[in-house]
Write an enzyme that holds these catalytic residues in place. Sequence first.
Site, mmCIF file in Angstrom:
data_model
loop_
_atom_site.group_PDB
_atom_site.id
_atom_site.type_symbol
_atom_site.label_atom_id
_atom_site.label_comp_id
_atom_site.label_asym_id
_atom_site.label_seq_id
_atom_site.Cartn_x
_atom_site.Cartn_y
_atom_site.Cartn_z
ATOM 1 N N HIS A 1 5.433 -7.301 -0.330
ATOM 2 C CA HIS A 1 4.903 -8.001 -0.904
ATOM 3 C C HIS A 1 5.193 -8.828 -2.053
ATOM 4 C CE1 HIS A 1 1.733 -9.820 1.781
ATOM 5 N NE2 HIS A 1 1.034 -8.301 2.380
ATOM 6 N N SER B 1 7.674 4.616 5.311
ATOM 7 C CA SER B 1 8.885 4.884 5.452
ATOM 8 C C SER B 1 8.884 4.488 3.085
ATOM 9 C CB SER B 1 10.064 3.526 4.949
ATOM 10 O OG SER B 1 11.293 4.369 4.482
ATOM 11 N N ASP C 1 1.471 -0.821 0.312
ATOM 12 C CA ASP C 1 -0.416 0.315 0.207
ATOM 13 C C ASP C 1 0.505 1.453 0.022
ATOM 14 O OD1 ASP C 1 -2.105 -1.859 0.767
ATOM 15 O OD2 ASP C 1 -2.935 -1.457 2.575
#
Length: 288
Positions: free
Chosen positions: A152, A254, A96
């Site tokens: 991922h 981050s 995300d």
Amino acid sequence: MRSAFLRLLMQEDLNFLLTNRLPRRWATRIVGRIAAIEHPLVARPALAAWRFFSDVDLSDAATTRFRSLRDGFVRRLKPGARPVDPDPAVLASPCDAIVGAHGQIAGQGVWQVKGYPYRLDELIPDAALAERFRDGSFVTLRLTAAMYHRFHAPADLTVEGVTYLSGDCWNVNPIALRRVERLFCRNERAVIEARLQGTALPLLLVPVAAILVASIRLSFLDTERNLRERGPGRTPCEVAVAKGDEMGWFEHGSTIIVILPRGISLAPTLIEGAPIRAGERLAIIDQR
């Protein structure tokens, strides 16, 4: 009241002063320790402050009961909350994020924001490795404090090595990116080398740490120690990771920079400043 307070904090000079002019490493260590404390007298106000300042959405979280602030940061999601684009020619977003600077690499030249260029061989310590991505493409993905912090595999990958580089802990928000030249090349980061299974196409994922809980853990290496505890240097490996499988997590928001070779094009739907979710279309393989 909340919106007025947040508007005050986002005033550019004040935000930069508060998030960068304090001792960054000291603040990062202190906040990291506070985030790990599970005692309710510390954890509850820390979690309440996180929810107040970041307006976090926990509707897709597997649980909303967290033992510590760090538990909230590294929360898992409900099954199926991030479906992965099934097209084998599509590289999915690893996380995300807010889409940042992206586009074609000019030789080895990329940029953090308009007017602030840097070079791949400054970001990546191996000049020969950086050269493999000459004239390729890149996309910067910024994770905010409210977002899901795990990342991922964007495709079926074989991870061939990880290089950890110790560094600073500058904030990576747009305000800092407009003020600190070569910021990503200064900060603590990891260079994850991979290739797409079934092809000769290489791929780099570069998680960049930032101020406060600047901790990167990689599921396929060692989740008991973060990369800082393992120490600087390159760790060779040969690990197969299926598309959508977890690769690691940040213990605070981050940035991940995805670096692609010629033969893979960024999706035309990417818009700087727009949100993207893990699993959504990020790039497309042009050739096999």
